[in-house]
Each structure stands twice: as C-alpha cells, then as structure tokens.
Design a protein around this motif. Structure first.
Motif, PDB file in Angstrom:
ATOM      1  N   MET A   1      70.259  91.302  33.578  1.00 32.91           N
ATOM      2  CA  MET A   1      69.622  92.280  34.455  1.00 32.91           C
ATOM      3  C   MET A   1      70.106  92.080  35.890  1.00 32.91           C
ATOM      4  O   MET A   1      70.118  90.971  36.401  1.00 32.91           O
ATOM      5  N   ASP A  48      69.532  97.087  38.343  1.00 33.99           N
ATOM      6  CA  ASP A  48      68.573  97.543  37.338  1.00 33.99           C
ATOM      7  C   ASP A  48      67.147  97.425  37.855  1.00 33.99           C
ATOM      8  O   ASP A  48      66.271  98.175  37.436  1.00 33.99           O
ATOM      9  N   ARG A  73      66.722 104.262  36.927  1.00 34.97           N
ATOM     10  CA  ARG A  73      67.184 102.988  37.470  1.00 34.97           C
ATOM     11  C   ARG A  73      67.371 103.131  38.969  1.00 34.97           C
ATOM     12  O   ARG A  73      67.857 104.178  39.401  1.00 34.97           O
ATOM     13  N   LEU A 111      59.810  90.402  34.754  1.00 38.18           N
ATOM     14  CA  LEU A 111      61.165  90.723  34.287  1.00 38.18           C
ATOM     15  C   LEU A 111      61.144  91.269  32.859  1.00 38.18           C
ATOM     16  O   LEU A 111      61.902  92.184  32.527  1.00 38.18           O
ATOM     17  N   LYS A 112      60.261  90.732  32.021  1.00 38.56           N
ATOM     18  CA  LYS A 112      60.135  91.260  30.657  1.00 38.56           C
ATOM     19  C   LYS A 112      59.637  92.699  30.678  1.00 38.56           C
ATOM     20  O   LYS A 112      60.128  93.553  29.935  1.00 38.56           O
ATOM     21  N   GLN A 115      62.459  94.921  31.765  1.00 35.83           N
ATOM     22  CA  GLN A 115      63.453  95.130  30.711  1.00 35.83           C
ATOM     23  C   GLN A 115      62.937  96.118  29.671  1.00 35.83           C
ATOM     24  O   GLN A 115      63.702  96.953  29.157  1.00 35.83           O
ATOM     25  N   GLN A 116      61.641  96.046  29.364  1.00 37.49           N
ATOM     26  CA  GLN A 116      61.064  96.996  28.419  1.00 37.49           C
ATOM     27  C   GLN A 116      61.158  98.419  28.961  1.00 37.49           C
ATOM     28  O   GLN A 116      61.459  99.357  28.213  1.00 37.49           O
ATOM     29  N   LEU A 118      63.384  99.496  31.132  1.00 37.37           N
ATOM     30  CA  LEU A 118      64.795  99.876  31.102  1.00 37.37           C
ATOM     31  C   LEU A 118      65.239 100.254  29.694  1.00 37.37           C
ATOM     32  O   LEU A 118      65.992 101.210  29.502  1.00 37.37           O
ATOM     33  N   ASP A 119      64.771  99.500  28.707  1.00 39.14           N
ATOM     34  CA  ASP A 119      65.157  99.767  27.327  1.00 39.14           C
ATOM     35  C   ASP A 119      64.618 101.102  26.834  1.00 39.14           C
ATOM     36  O   ASP A 119      65.176 101.701  25.904  1.00 39.14           O
TER      37      ASP A 119
END
Length: 234
Positions: A1, A48, A73, A111-112, A115-116, A118-119
């Motif tokens: 990331m 990101d 983003r 951060l998790k 990322q979720q 972003l995914d």
C-alpha cells in the motif's frame, strides 16, 4: 500500500513514518505539511492512502478530504489530537479516525480497513492517447500527460520527460474524455487531476498551477469561471 503522510508537525510525520515501518507491506511515498502540498504531489506519487491531520494552516484536512471525496483513491484515515471532528470525518468518507499519539496496533487496524475499502473498488480506468514515434503508432496513459497543446497542424502531448505528436484534435480528445480533460484555452487542455490552483499575474493574466511541473499555461477569460468553480468543488 502506498501511503502519503499529511501533517503540519514534522515530529508527527516522522512518528507515523516510523510506525508504518512496523506495519508490513507499506510504502511511504511522501510526507508533506499541508493540504496544498498534498494536492501538488498526488498526481506524481499516486498514493492509495492518505494519513491526514485535520488542523493545518491553509487547506486543512477536512477541506482536502472534501476535494477528494469523489475519488476511489486515495482513501483517507484521519490522524488528529481531537475527538470532536470524528462524525464529520466519516461523513467525508474516511475509513478510520486515529487519535494522537497513534498506537501501532490501531494503525495496523486502520490499514486493514483501508485495504478492504481499496479492494472493494476497481482501479479507475485509465484513458489512453494515440501518438506516433518515428512513424510508428504508440499509446500513452492519460495520467502521464502534463498538458495537451495545439500547435499548427498537430496536438502535442507534454509529459515530464518528452513530447509526442497526437493523431487526434483537441476537440476530439475533449469529446472522448469529457470528465478527464478540462480546457484552459482554445489551444490547451489539461487532465483534470493536474489542476491544483490558479495564480494571477501583475499584468492581469491568470495562469494555471499544474501538479508535477513548473509549467503554467495561461487561462482564457472565457474558461476562467469554469475553472474557479471546479477548484471550489474539488
């Protein structure tokens, strides 16, 4: 990331950078002291995630988040010393809200969450422009373009390292990418993500401030109201 740190306190930026080193697959791509500086580097470092302070001079964290609200983003995690802004922060689409001093466990959790988020979004499609080099067709990503300038019979795409001649006219390009290209002047288009501000010269001319370059093309009086509105809306 890829993470961009935005905080007006150098020690706070240094602490966050140090904590991120403990968080695994993270690349700190920049560290800046205010919202204007963040806007200026976004198009170059393509983060990101923004780790974003709220109370900063000039363009503060909430104003910057509002400008970026329609983008998938970067996603935003606020890092602040004050609890009072939390509700507004989530209204602006932030994925988390960290209180200073930030603990590494909370940072990992944020951060998790980032990322979720972003995914859950596919990367925004990149526009492609068609050019020729020594007579051979090539294509270039619209994201890499600084500006497009009409010169006599050709349109020249200016990038950081080179200039390429395009097959299409400015009008054709504008009609193909109406959401991604904005007109500064009858002979100049720029990608919308490049426009970070305007500056008025002593002689009354208005120039556009573009991310990633010192080049400042002139804005026509006809297009000036539209550009000012776009900047206000983010």
């Amino acid at each position: 990331m890829r993470v961009l740190i935005v905080d007006d306190e150098p020690l706070a930026r240094a602490r966050l950078a140090s904590l991120l080193q403990e968080c695994g697959d993270v690349d700190v791509v920049g560290s800046v002291g205010d919202g204007e500086a963040a806007l200026a580097v976004l198009a170059e470092v393509h983060p990101d995630l923004l780790l974003l302070d709220i109370n900063m001079p000039g363009l503060d964290g909430k104003a910057l988040a509002a400008r970026l609200a329609n983008r998938s983003r970067p996603v935003i995690v606020f890092c602040t010393a004050y609890e009072a802004h939390a509700l507004h922060a989530f209204d602006l689409g932030a994925v988390d809200y960290l209180l200073k001093p930030v603990r590494v466990e909370r940072l990992r959790d944020a951060l998790k969450r980032a990322q979720q988020r972003l995914d859950s979004h596919q990367r925004e499609p990149t526009g492609w422009l068609h050019a020729r080099v020594h007579g051979e067709p090539v294509r270039m990503a619209l994201d890499d373009v600084i500006c497009l300038i009409a010169e006599e019979k050709y349109v020249v795409a200016h990038r950081r390292t080179d200039q390429l001649l395009l097959d299409d006219s400015l009008r054709q390009l504008e009609e193909t990418y109406p959401e991604q290209l904005i007109r500064l002047h009858r002979n100049c288009l720029v990608p919308a993500h490049r426009l970070v501000g305007l500056k008025t010269m002593d002689d009354g001319r208005v120039l556009a401030r573009l991310a990633g370059t010192e080049f400042s093309p002139e804005v026509s009086r006809r297009n000036l109201p539209t550009l000012r509105k776009l900047l206000r809306m983010g």
